[in-house]
Scaffold this motif. Structure first.
Motif, PDB file in Angstrom:
ATOM      1  N   SER A 146     -11.044  83.528  63.810  1.00  0.00           N
ATOM      2  CA  SER A 146     -11.983  84.648  63.930  1.00  0.00           C
ATOM      3  C   SER A 146     -12.083  85.120  65.377  1.00  0.00           C
ATOM      4  N   LEU A 147     -11.699  84.264  66.325  1.00  0.00           N
ATOM      5  CA  LEU A 147     -11.682  84.676  67.729  1.00  0.00           C
ATOM      6  C   LEU A 147     -10.360  85.340  68.110  1.00  0.00           C
ATOM      7  N   GLY A 167       2.033  78.345  59.562  1.00  0.00           N
ATOM      8  CA  GLY A 167       1.108  77.836  60.573  1.00  0.00           C
ATOM      9  C   GLY A 167       0.224  76.724  60.070  1.00  0.00           C
ATOM     10  N   GLY A 168       0.525  76.187  58.878  1.00  0.00           N
ATOM     11  CA  GLY A 168      -0.308  75.114  58.338  1.00  0.00           C
ATOM     12  C   GLY A 168      -0.130  73.819  59.109  1.00  0.00           C
ATOM     13  N   LEU A 169      -1.246  73.156  59.346  1.00  0.00           N
ATOM     14  CA  LEU A 169      -1.233  71.980  60.205  1.00  0.00           C
ATOM     15  C   LEU A 169      -0.620  70.776  59.497  1.00  0.00           C
ATOM     16  N   GLY A 198     -12.540  74.522  65.611  1.00  0.00           N
ATOM     17  CA  GLY A 198     -11.934  74.445  64.283  1.00  0.00           C
ATOM     18  C   GLY A 198     -11.111  75.687  64.007  1.00  0.00           C
ATOM     19  N   GLU A 199     -10.250  75.564  62.992  1.00  0.00           N
ATOM     20  CA  GLU A 199      -9.288  76.629  62.738  1.00  0.00           C
ATOM     21  C   GLU A 199      -9.920  77.955  62.314  1.00  0.00           C
ATOM     22  N   PRO A 200     -10.871  77.964  61.363  1.00  0.00           N
ATOM     23  CA  PRO A 200     -11.431  79.263  60.957  1.00  0.00           C
ATOM     24  C   PRO A 200     -12.088  80.002  62.125  1.00  0.00           C
ATOM     25  N   LEU A 220      -5.806  77.030  72.498  1.00  0.00           N
ATOM     26  CA  LEU A 220      -6.173  75.630  72.258  1.00  0.00           C
ATOM     27  C   LEU A 220      -7.667  75.424  72.504  1.00  0.00           C
ATOM     28  N   ASP A 221      -8.201  76.103  73.507  1.00  0.00           N
ATOM     29  CA  ASP A 221      -9.648  76.028  73.740  1.00  0.00           C
ATOM     30  C   ASP A 221     -10.415  76.477  72.499  1.00  0.00           C
ATOM     31  N   ALA A 222      -9.964  77.602  71.931  1.00  0.00           N
ATOM     32  CA  ALA A 222     -10.650  78.148  70.763  1.00  0.00           C
ATOM     33  C   ALA A 222     -10.592  77.172  69.591  1.00  0.00           C
TER      34      ALA A 222
END
Lengths: 324, 260
Positions: free
Chosen positions: A218-219, A133-135, A212-214, A206-208
């Motif tokens: 966490s969400l 899943g790395g960007l 940012g990724e972290p 995508l909203d989350a």
């Protein structure tokens, strides 16, 4: 600041209906609205030539607009484009191969090759990136894939068996909706619809990602799963559009920007609005292409780039002003 | 009610960022994770938030291994505020804060409960008046409060924040501290990575002092921030005093020259 409610979406839907209606009347031969029922040649022009063309433009534009919005939301980069994954250039390679081998007698062969190319790109991405899943790896894999398939396409062109095949390949690569039939609509619609449904389902993730990724993780966002959804959704949408109409650039890049001015930056709202606006853009650009003077019709892919490049420059200038 | 970690080992690029550390965060308390740069503070916080899986050891949420808890439930229970508050699109502030409700959404749209939680979070972090503004047009202090409201909107039982006070001017630091304080009083367990020793001394009920990937000391402020510990961890001579109101005040006196 930004409009709430669905008024923007409704206005866009109305504009799309108007664009579709106009595109049925506009062309080398202008038809009056009554021509539909007039029977004979005028109604044939509408039902068999212009209506499928408008419908295909609508489907492709919607798919590309939404794919662009999803891509920009995922990479959190306003300069991202659905072509970035290498899916469209791989699909183009597939289509070009089918022309190279002279397999264009049956209608379905070229789209099938294009879809196989898109599927190959999706599989290659999945293999290259794995489940991490790395960007960064993901984007790089996409860039490598598109330059590789681009090079292979050039190779096929340079080896073209005959001038006819060569011109057919080049014309096809430019992308157009000319002479598309209901069979093309029937091919592109279900695939695009499926892809759009997958993208739509990733809206909340995508909203989350806005945070940012972290924070998104966490969400409860699973980055690997989100990436898989995007690859599948964008692969289906872009694959279908290339299979039916060739490579049409800039739609996925421009449309999300236009839409963000209207509905704000939340990806789950940008995506449906971008689908509507993308459909409007492609349908009206295709109408304009038909009206342009000259012996042969201007290719839609060229027209889109002619429209898109200045727009993009203007966007860059504005971005620069905001940054400074 | 505790968020605890047992023998947590994390390797980053070959060396052990956390070499088997253990400790505990308690509900209703503010726990500060302290330590010099590279001590493993942020790594520990990421493990506690479930964002990084340790190579060995376990994180326990009320006795249950964190890794066995579904991400959605974890997201409802533990709120995480990353170090640099990223905001990528110009969302309206109320929409941005509403993102904190994502773990609770069954389907699209906001429930009455969501609206209530969002309003309460805005009130708690004093940003209701910003709700119609664009998030990218806010000042640093405003943005920090809005992002804090985003976490609070999820009404987590645990709030983990990485350097929530960095880049804030003193007034805003005190505002944010006050918010943490009242959250803890309401029963929330709070874990903060803090750089500023003085602030840590003032705000924390409990301190975990990390040094080179190990827990050097853990316990109440007066015990952990001893001159010996501070000299060991930070290489400074410092003293924990009391100000005129009887609150702890840490005075950093001088750098202890490194031994050659």
């Amino acid at each position: 600041m930004k409009t709430r409610g669905l008024s923007v979406e409704m206005a866009l839907t109305a504009a799309l209906a108007a664009a579709m209606g106009l595109s049925l009347l506009a062309g080398r031969v202008w038809l009056s609205p009554g021509a539909w029922l007039a029977g004979d040649v005028p109604s044939l022009i509408i039902v068999e030539l212009r209506l499928p063309r408008a419908c295909l433009g609508c489907v492709i534009g919607a798919g590309l607009g939404m794919a662009g919005a999803a891509m920009q939301g995922y990479l959190r980069n306003p300069l991202a484009d659905p072509g970035l994954f290498g899916v469209s250039s791989s699909a183009a390679l597939g289509a070009v191969l089918s022309i190279y081998f002279g397999l264009t007698a049956a209608f379905w062969v070229l789209p099938a090759f294009a879809l196989a190319g898109a599927a190959g790109a999706m599989a290659a991405l999945a293999l290259l990136v794995g489940r991490s899943g790395g960007l960064m790896v993901f984007t790089l894999a996409g860039v490598v894939l598109s330059s590789l398939t681009g090079a292979l396409t050039s190779l096929v062109i340079s080896l073209a068996p005959s001038p006819f095949a060569l011109s057919e390949i080049l014309t096809w690569l430019l992308g157009a909706l000319t002479d598309r039939s209901w069979a093309d609509v029937a091919l592109a619609t279900p695939l695009t619809a499926l892809g759009m449904a997958v993208l739509w389902a990733s809206g909340r993730d995508l909203d989350a990602l806005t945070l940012g990724e972290p924070a998104a993780r966490s969400l409860g966002v699973h980055m690997g799963r989100l990436q898989a959804k995007l690859v599948i959704g964008i692969g289906l949408v872009v694959g279908a559009s290339v299979a039916a109409a060739g490579v049409i650039g800039f739609v996925g890049l421009i449309v999300p920007h236009l839409v963000r001015q209207l509905v704000g930056g939340q990806s789950s709202r940008v995506m449906p609005a971008a689908a509507l606006a993308g459909a409007i853009l492609v349908v009206s650009a295709d109408g304009l292409v038909r009206l342009a003077p000259g012996g042969s019709e201007l290719r839609l892919g060229i027209a889109m780039s002619l429209l898109g490049a200045p727009f993009f420059l203007a966007l860059l200038l504005r971005l620069r002003r905001e940054v400074v | 009610m505790a968020l605890s970690f047992r023998d947590v080992l994390v390797r980053l690029g070959g060396h052990a960022a956390l070499g088997g550390v253990s400790g505990e965060l308690a509900a209703g308390k503010i726990t500060a994770i302290l330590g010099p740069n590279g001590a493993g503070k942020s790594t520990l916080l990421a493990c506690l938030a479930g964002l990084r899986r340790p190579e060995a050891g376990t994180i326990l949420l009320d006795g249950q291994p964190l890794a066995s808890i579904a991400p959605r439930i974890r997201a409802q229970t533990i709120g995480f505020l990353p170090q640099r508050g990223e905001v990528h699109w110009d969302l309206r502030v109320d929409a941005l804060i509403a993102l904190g409700r994502l773990p609770f959404h069954q389907n699209w749209g906001q429930s009455a409960e969501d609206a209530k939680a969002i309003a309460a979070a805005m009130q708690a972090s004093d940003c209701a008046h910003l709700s119609q503004r664009g998030a990218l047009g806010l000042s640093g202090g405003e943005q920090a409060r809005v992002l804090l409201a985003r976490v609070l909107a999820g009404q987590p039982k645990w709030l983990l924040a990485d350097e929530p006070l960095a880049n804030l001017d003193p007034g805003h630091q005190l505002d944010v501290l006050e918010i943490f304080r009242s959250c803890a009083q309401a029963g929330m367990g709070i874990g903060l990575v803090v750089h500023d020793l003085g602030l840590a001394a003032r705000l924390a009920d409990h301190i975990i002092l990390l040094h080179q990937g190990h827990v050097l000391a853990e316990g109440p402020c007066a015990l952990v921030l001893s001159p010996a510990n501070l000299a060991m961890a930070f290489g400074v001579e410092a003293q924990l005093n009391q100000d005129e109101n009887g609150r702890p005040r840490l005075d950093v006196l001088r750098r202890i020259p490194a031994k050659r």
